[in-house]
Design a protein around this motif. Sequence first.
Motif, PDB file in Angstrom:
ATOM      1  N   SER A  72      -1.293   5.119   0.138  1.00  0.00           N
ATOM      2  CA  SER A  72      -0.546   4.708   1.328  1.00  0.00           C
ATOM      3  C   SER A  72      -0.600   3.201   1.541  1.00  0.00           C
ATOM      4  N   ARG A  73      -1.734   2.570   1.187  1.00  0.00           N
ATOM      5  CA  ARG A  73      -1.828   1.110   1.311  1.00  0.00           C
ATOM      6  C   ARG A  73      -0.839   0.426   0.391  1.00  0.00           C
ATOM      7  N   LYS A  75       1.935   1.694  -0.725  1.00  0.00           N
ATOM      8  CA  LYS A  75       3.290   1.954  -0.242  1.00  0.00           C
ATOM      9  C   LYS A  75       3.609   1.104   0.983  1.00  0.00           C
ATOM     10  N   ASP A  76       2.648   0.964   1.867  1.00  0.00           N
ATOM     11  CA  ASP A  76       2.879   0.212   3.099  1.00  0.00           C
ATOM     12  C   ASP A  76       3.076  -1.272   2.816  1.00  0.00           C
ATOM     13  N   THR A 154      -0.423  10.209  -0.784  1.00  0.00           N
ATOM     14  CA  THR A 154       0.925  10.057  -1.348  1.00  0.00           C
ATOM     15  C   THR A 154       2.009  10.519  -0.390  1.00  0.00           C
ATOM     16  N   SER A 156       2.363   9.759   2.870  1.00  0.00           N
ATOM     17  CA  SER A 156       2.770   8.842   3.939  1.00  0.00           C
ATOM     18  C   SER A 156       2.299   7.436   3.620  1.00  0.00           C
ATOM     19  N   ASN A 157       3.039   6.448   4.119  1.00  0.00           N
ATOM     20  CA  ASN A 157       2.589   5.067   3.970  1.00  0.00           C
ATOM     21  C   ASN A 157       1.718   4.635   5.143  1.00  0.00           C
ATOM     22  N   GLN A 159      -1.829   5.018   6.802  1.00  0.00           N
ATOM     23  CA  GLN A 159      -3.165   5.429   6.404  1.00  0.00           C
ATOM     24  C   GLN A 159      -3.782   6.428   7.384  1.00  0.00           C
ATOM     25  N   TRP A 236       9.782   5.517  -7.841  1.00  0.00           N
ATOM     26  CA  TRP A 236       9.497   4.107  -7.583  1.00  0.00           C
ATOM     27  C   TRP A 236      10.061   3.207  -8.674  1.00  0.00           C
TER      28      TRP A 236
END
Length: 237
Positions: A72-73, A75-76, A154, A156-157, A159, A236
Motif C-alpha cells: 500500500s505504501r 501504491k500510495d 495489495t 488498498s493504497n 495503510q 501496473w
Amino acid sequence: MSNAFIIAKKEMMMYLNSPASYVVLFVFLIISSWFFASPIFLINQSTMNTLFSIVPIVYIFFIPAITMNLISREKDSGTIETLTTFPLSDKEIIIGKFISSVVLLSMGLLLTIVHFLTITILGQNVDYGSIFCGYIGLFLMGAAYSAIGIFSSTLSNNQIIAFIISLLIIFFLFIVKFILFFLPGSMGEFFQYISSDYHFSNMSRGIIDSRNLIYFGSLITVFLTLAITMMESKNWK
C-alpha cells in the motif's frame, strides 16, 4: 528468485532505518516479557507456556502493523509503477516483501530467547522438545499471518485500511476456535481445522503433525498467490 532477495534486502534496510520498526519490536518484547515474568512474581514459577499463550494474541496486532505498508505504501506514493518498470515479476515483488516481513518477525522471536534463558537459569523444568516445537509453531503462524498481511496490503493504497483488513482476517482465524461449542459436529470440525490457534496449540505441546504443517503451508501459499493475482490484475506494467 535472486530478484526477490534484492527486494527483501531493500525492505529490510527500510525497516532498519525506520524508528517505527524498533518501536514495534520494543513493544512486542515488553508485552511478551510482562506476561512471561508475571507468574514468576505471583506464584514463583514460570514456563514457556505463558509466552506461547500470549504471542499469538500479540500477533493479531503485530503482524498487520509490520505488513500494512509493504504494498500500500508503494501504491500510495506511486513508486509501485517505478518498481514494476524494472525486470521484476509481480511474484518476485511479493515474495521479496514476504521474506522481509518474515525476517523482521524472526528478529522479534529471537528477542524472546531471553525468556528461555531465564527459566533455564532459574532451574525451572525445561521441556526442550515442546519449546522447540512451540517456536516452530510461532514462526509458521507468523509467516502465515504475514502472507495475509501482504495480501491485505495489495487491496488498498491506504495503510490503515490494509491494517484493518489483515487484522480482521487474522482475528477470525484465531477466535474461531472459541466458538466451536456453538456449532454442530461436522461444521465444528471444519471450523476447528481452519483455526490457527488450534494448530499452533498442538505444536506448542510438542506435537508436530503433518496436518499442522500443511495448514500453515496452505495459508502461506493461498494468500501469497492471492496477493500475486491482485498485483497482476492491476496491470501496473
